[in-house]
Design an enzyme around this catalytic site. Sequence first.
Site, mmCIF file in Angstrom:
data_model
loop_
_atom_site.group_PDB
_atom_site.id
_atom_site.type_symbol
_atom_site.label_atom_id
_atom_site.label_comp_id
_atom_site.label_asym_id
_atom_site.label_seq_id
_atom_site.Cartn_x
_atom_site.Cartn_y
_atom_site.Cartn_z
ATOM 1 N N ASP A 160 1.001 -1.537 0.300
ATOM 2 C CA ASP A 160 -0.334 -0.294 0.694
ATOM 3 C C ASP A 160 1.219 1.468 0.016
ATOM 4 O O ASP A 160 0.962 2.195 1.248
ATOM 5 C CB ASP A 160 -0.807 -0.280 1.364
ATOM 6 C CG ASP A 160 -2.093 0.944 0.843
ATOM 7 O OD1 ASP A 160 -2.678 1.735 0.181
ATOM 8 O OD2 ASP A 160 -2.669 1.364 2.153
HETATM 9 N N1 ATP Z 1 4.389 4.625 13.859
HETATM 10 C C1 ATP Z 1 3.688 5.269 13.189
HETATM 11 N N2 ATP Z 1 4.151 6.957 13.261
HETATM 12 C C2 ATP Z 1 4.301 7.762 12.862
HETATM 13 N N3 ATP Z 1 2.661 7.831 12.650
HETATM 14 C C3 ATP Z 1 2.217 6.832 12.190
HETATM 15 C C4 ATP Z 1 2.722 5.647 12.873
HETATM 16 N N4 ATP Z 1 1.653 4.508 12.504
HETATM 17 C C5 ATP Z 1 0.758 5.343 12.337
HETATM 18 N N5 ATP Z 1 0.656 6.711 12.162
HETATM 19 C C6 ATP Z 1 -0.458 7.488 11.367
HETATM 20 O O1 ATP Z 1 -1.344 7.309 11.234
HETATM 21 C C7 ATP Z 1 -1.912 7.043 10.605
HETATM 22 C C8 ATP Z 1 -2.570 5.848 10.193
HETATM 23 O O2 ATP Z 1 -2.074 4.628 10.136
HETATM 24 P P1 ATP Z 1 -2.008 3.252 9.584
HETATM 25 O O3 ATP Z 1 -1.358 4.075 8.260
HETATM 26 O O4 ATP Z 1 -1.292 2.417 9.898
HETATM 27 O O5 ATP Z 1 -3.741 3.238 9.624
HETATM 28 P P2 ATP Z 1 -4.448 2.266 8.961
HETATM 29 O O6 ATP Z 1 -6.023 2.475 9.358
HETATM 30 O O7 ATP Z 1 -4.368 1.289 8.272
HETATM 31 O O8 ATP Z 1 -4.268 3.300 7.614
HETATM 32 P P3 ATP Z 1 -4.887 3.222 5.852
HETATM 33 O O9 ATP Z 1 -6.143 3.592 5.615
HETATM 34 O O10 ATP Z 1 -4.107 3.661 5.072
HETATM 35 O O11 ATP Z 1 -5.383 1.767 5.589
HETATM 36 C C9 ATP Z 1 -0.327 7.455 9.783
HETATM 37 O O12 ATP Z 1 -0.604 7.385 7.859
HETATM 38 C C10 ATP Z 1 -0.206 7.984 10.431
HETATM 39 O O13 ATP Z 1 -0.211 8.985 10.062
HETATM 40 MG MG MG Z 2 -2.391 4.327 6.049
#
Ligand code: ATP
Ligand code: MG
Length: 262
Positions: A180
Amino acid sequence: MLDLPGKIKSLIGEEKYLIDDVGMSDSSVFLFHDKVLKIQTISEESQNEYHVMEWLQDKLPVPKILGFERDEKKSYLLMTKAHGEASCSDKYLQNPEQLTVMLAEGLQMLWKVDISNCPFICDLEKKLQMAKYTVENNLVDMDDVEPGTFGENGFKNPDHLLEWLNNNKPEEELVLSHGDFCLPNIFLANGKVSGYIDLGKTGISDKWQDIALCYRSLLHNFDGKYTGKQYQGFNVDMLFEKLEIEPNWDKIRYYILLDELF
Ligand SMILES: Nc1ncnc2c1ncn2[C@@H]1O[C@H](COP(=O)(O)OP(=O)(O)OP(=O)(O)O)[C@@H](O)[C@H]1O
Ligand SMILES: [Mg+2]
């Protein structure tokens, strides 16, 4: 305070947090001063994210795992916060040259990882199986698709698209793929990638999977699709010049279409 498993709670203490609302999945992300807690409904992807992150600890810049717990429904991943800023931040979108150099390097770093002992498979066969599940269970988000994918000159519906994808599988060039590779999932600091995050679909896959989503994400971060703010100075050639490869538009189109089903 959040209702958390004991171990995770003790690692966080009384620290204050912000809730991140960038993600579009069902996960909840809590940002602490230097830690991040990601709570997800247990799924193949949430399990994969934890195991891949562990496997990549000494191979690529990924967050360090500080704790991982599960209850009947949810998983709780406590990790370090990536340094710097996401590659979709204003600062980087104002510097397309610098941004595309760093993202191209970010792709190449993934491709250099030795996959001979990589236990995580996210190839086309696996993705088409996952897509079959989302289609059969009506989980395709029809409000988040590229214009033209469905409708008059496009596919009739997700079933029709899935059938086309099954009948038009490209040859795969297998590498470690993020899965992704969108700008919010790639953090940058000091001129290079400081953190690959959101690793639910990371594993062995076709290198064009990441190129396609990187291209789509660049396009829409520059054209203002997500924030309404447009940025100038990006054109597609920049990414491929930095990667030193010719764009394979059939494959790029294929993987963008495949992603419509997730
Ligand atoms: N380890 C990290 N360090 C800094 N920011 C983080 C981290 N993990 C998550 N984030 C923040 O939180 C947001 C969402 O996390 P992540 O992308 O893992 O979740 P998601 O719900 O799976 O998102 P997506 O919509 O991409 O599926 C990221 O875009 C980032 O801004
Ligand atoms: Mg994400």
